[in-house]
Design a protein around this motif. Structure first.
Motif, PDB file in Angstrom:
ATOM      1  N   THR A  11     -10.679   0.833   6.000  1.00 42.75           N
ATOM      2  CA  THR A  11     -12.072   0.883   5.549  1.00 42.75           C
ATOM      3  C   THR A  11     -12.193   1.819   4.355  1.00 42.75           C
ATOM      4  OG1 THR A  11     -12.939   0.377   7.750  1.00 42.75           O
ATOM      5  CG2 THR A  11     -14.435   1.506   6.231  1.00 42.75           C
ATOM      6  N   ILE A  12     -11.545   2.971   4.442  1.00 42.83           N
ATOM      7  CA  ILE A  12     -11.575   3.937   3.334  1.00 42.83           C
ATOM      8  C   ILE A  12     -10.991   3.313   2.070  1.00 42.83           C
ATOM      9  CG2 ILE A  12     -10.523   6.094   2.508  1.00 42.83           C
ATOM     10  CD1 ILE A  12     -10.918   7.157   5.419  1.00 42.83           C
ATOM     11  N   GLU A  13      -9.917   2.555   2.220  1.00 43.94           N
ATOM     12  CA  GLU A  13      -9.303   1.892   1.068  1.00 43.94           C
ATOM     13  C   GLU A  13     -10.334   1.044   0.319  1.00 43.94           C
ATOM     14  OE1 GLU A  13      -5.560  -1.052  -0.018  1.00 43.94           O
ATOM     15  OE2 GLU A  13      -6.100  -0.751   2.085  1.00 43.94           O
ATOM     16  N   GLY A  14     -11.152   0.326   1.063  1.00 36.58           N
ATOM     17  CA  GLY A  14     -12.167  -0.523   0.450  1.00 36.58           C
ATOM     18  C   GLY A  14     -13.341   0.236  -0.140  1.00 36.58           C
ATOM     19  N   MET A  15     -13.429   1.519   0.138  1.00 40.34           N
ATOM     20  CA  MET A  15     -14.537   2.336  -0.356  1.00 40.34           C
ATOM     21  C   MET A  15     -14.139   3.217  -1.545  1.00 40.34           C
ATOM     22  SD  MET A  15     -15.896   3.555   3.409  1.00 40.34           S
ATOM     23  CE  MET A  15     -17.441   4.317   2.933  1.00 40.34           C
ATOM     24  N   MET A  16     -12.875   3.177  -1.922  1.00 35.80           N
ATOM     25  CA  MET A  16     -12.385   4.038  -3.005  1.00 35.80           C
ATOM     26  C   MET A  16     -13.045   3.675  -4.333  1.00 35.80           C
ATOM     27  SD  MET A  16     -10.217   6.437  -2.418  1.00 35.80           S
ATOM     28  CE  MET A  16      -9.859   7.069  -0.795  1.00 35.80           C
ATOM     29  N   PRO A  17     -13.282   4.685  -5.162  1.00 35.22           N
ATOM     30  CA  PRO A  17     -13.900   4.413  -6.467  1.00 35.22           C
ATOM     31  C   PRO A  17     -12.959   3.609  -7.370  1.00 35.22           C
ATOM     32  CG  PRO A  17     -13.328   6.749  -6.255  1.00 35.22           C
ATOM     33  CD  PRO A  17     -13.031   6.108  -4.942  1.00 35.22           C
ATOM     34  N   ALA A  18     -13.539   2.942  -8.348  1.00 38.76           N
ATOM     35  CA  ALA A  18     -12.755   2.193  -9.333  1.00 38.76           C
ATOM     36  C   ALA A  18     -11.768   3.149  -9.993  1.00 38.76           C
ATOM     37  CB  ALA A  18     -13.684   1.580 -10.370  1.00 38.76           C
ATOM     38  N   GLY A  19     -10.596   2.633 -10.308  1.00 38.19           N
ATOM     39  CA  GLY A  19      -9.581   3.470 -10.948  1.00 38.19           C
ATOM     40  C   GLY A  19      -8.730   4.228  -9.956  1.00 38.19           C
ATOM     41  N   THR A  20      -8.896   3.937  -8.675  1.00 36.92           N
ATOM     42  CA  THR A  20      -8.110   4.595  -7.633  1.00 36.92           C
ATOM     43  C   THR A  20      -7.253   3.545  -6.928  1.00 36.92           C
ATOM     44  OG1 THR A  20      -9.857   6.228  -7.272  1.00 36.92           O
ATOM     45  CG2 THR A  20      -8.215   6.010  -5.541  1.00 36.92           C
ATOM     46  N   VAL A  21      -5.985   3.863  -6.787  1.00 38.93           N
ATOM     47  CA  VAL A  21      -5.058   3.009  -6.044  1.00 38.93           C
ATOM     48  C   VAL A  21      -4.831   3.672  -4.687  1.00 38.93           C
ATOM     49  CG1 VAL A  21      -2.711   2.078  -5.958  1.00 38.93           C
ATOM     50  CG2 VAL A  21      -3.923   2.217  -8.147  1.00 38.93           C
ATOM     51  N   PHE A  22      -5.068   2.926  -3.621  1.00 37.05           N
ATOM     52  CA  PHE A  22      -4.889   3.456  -2.268  1.00 37.05           C
ATOM     53  C   PHE A  22      -3.641   2.821  -1.674  1.00 37.05           C
ATOM     54  CE2 PHE A  22      -5.589   3.865   2.277  1.00 37.05           C
ATOM     55  CZ  PHE A  22      -6.156   5.132   2.393  1.00 37.05           C
ATOM     56  N   ARG A  23      -2.710   3.650  -1.244  1.00 40.34           N
ATOM     57  CA  ARG A  23      -1.477   3.164  -0.619  1.00 40.34           C
ATOM     58  C   ARG A  23      -1.399   3.706   0.796  1.00 40.34           C
ATOM     59  NH1 ARG A  23       1.597   4.663  -5.894  1.00 40.34           N
ATOM     60  NH2 ARG A  23       1.344   2.719  -7.041  1.00 40.34           N
ATOM     61  N   MET A  24      -0.915   2.859   1.696  1.00 38.33           N
ATOM     62  CA  MET A  24      -0.723   3.287   3.089  1.00 38.33           C
ATOM     63  C   MET A  24       0.746   3.623   3.309  1.00 38.33           C
ATOM     64  SD  MET A  24      -3.463   3.177   5.140  1.00 38.33           S
ATOM     65  CE  MET A  24      -2.959   2.660   6.748  1.00 38.33           C
ATOM     66  N   TYR A  25       0.998   4.773   3.911  1.00 37.53           N
ATOM     67  CA  TYR A  25       2.358   5.128   4.285  1.00 37.53           C
ATOM     68  C   TYR A  25       2.674   4.430   5.600  1.00 37.53           C
ATOM     69  CZ  TYR A  25       6.392   7.769   5.823  1.00 37.53           C
ATOM     70  OH  TYR A  25       7.633   8.118   6.280  1.00 37.53           O
TER      71      TYR A  25
END
Length: 185
Positions: free
Chosen positions: A27-41
């Motif tokens: 859910t947090i991944e989908g809420m990240m601001p533009a220009g942010t890459v979210f990766r899951m470990y």
């Protein structure tokens, strides 16, 4: 000069396939601001048991440990979301943190910490324990980037997304606080 995307690494303290903590990170991944890459470990369960005899010797170090450290070094910020086991942090998460105490990847790293539990205190003991460990490792934990989520099973819908508006609002505040810490880094 080209603007480089900020990288946020999400770490779930749970190894369970359908973990509420992993779903919160999604859910947090989908809420990240533009220009942010979210990766899951994804390698928490692959790390060997921590051994001071192997720590610091990159030639002897396990491949999973090298990958763990590289992912941390490549991140601009970290979000850890953990369940609470027996009033503490799950052993697999603590083991992962033990592998990076001496190598310093968390030093001055903007870090958000979340505990999520079906219990009324939201895993507050795990949150406190995790925060103490990360602060000892010199992580930067902004004031509004720490959150205990009680009754987490009631907050997640059948499709795995967070449905509770108050929780979504608290997660947005956490993300904003973490983003601010990244820009001040």
């Amino acid at each position: 000069m080209e603007h480089q995307a900020q990288v946020v690494l999400g770490i779930s303290g749970s190894l369970r396939k359908n973990s509420s903590n992993t779903r919160l990170l999604s859910t947090i991944e989908g809420m990240m601001p533009a220009g942010t890459v979210f990766r899951m470990y994804q390698g928490l369960g692959s790390l060997p048991h921590f051994s001071p005899d192997l720590d610091g010797d990159e030639t002897q170090s396990h491949e999973a440990v090298r990958e763990w450290r590289e992912m941390l070094r490549a991140a601009d910020a970290i979000v850890i979301c953990t369940p609470e086991y027996a009033r503490g942090v799950p052993g697999s998460l603590k083991n992962a943190l033990d592998w990076v105490v001496s190598s310093g990847e968390f030093m001055n790293m903007p870090t958000a910490v979340i505990s999520a539990s079906p219990h009324p205190d939201g895993g507050a003991s795990a949150l406190q324990s995790l925060t103490l460990t990360l602060r000892m490792m010199s992580a930067t934990i902004p004031d509004e980037a720490s959150l205990a989520i009680p009754f987490v099973s009631n907050m997640i819908g059948p499709n795995g997304s967070v449905t509770d508006q108050k929780t979504l609002s608290l997660l947005l505040t956490l993300i904003h606080s973490l983003s601010q810490a990244i820009s001040e880094k």
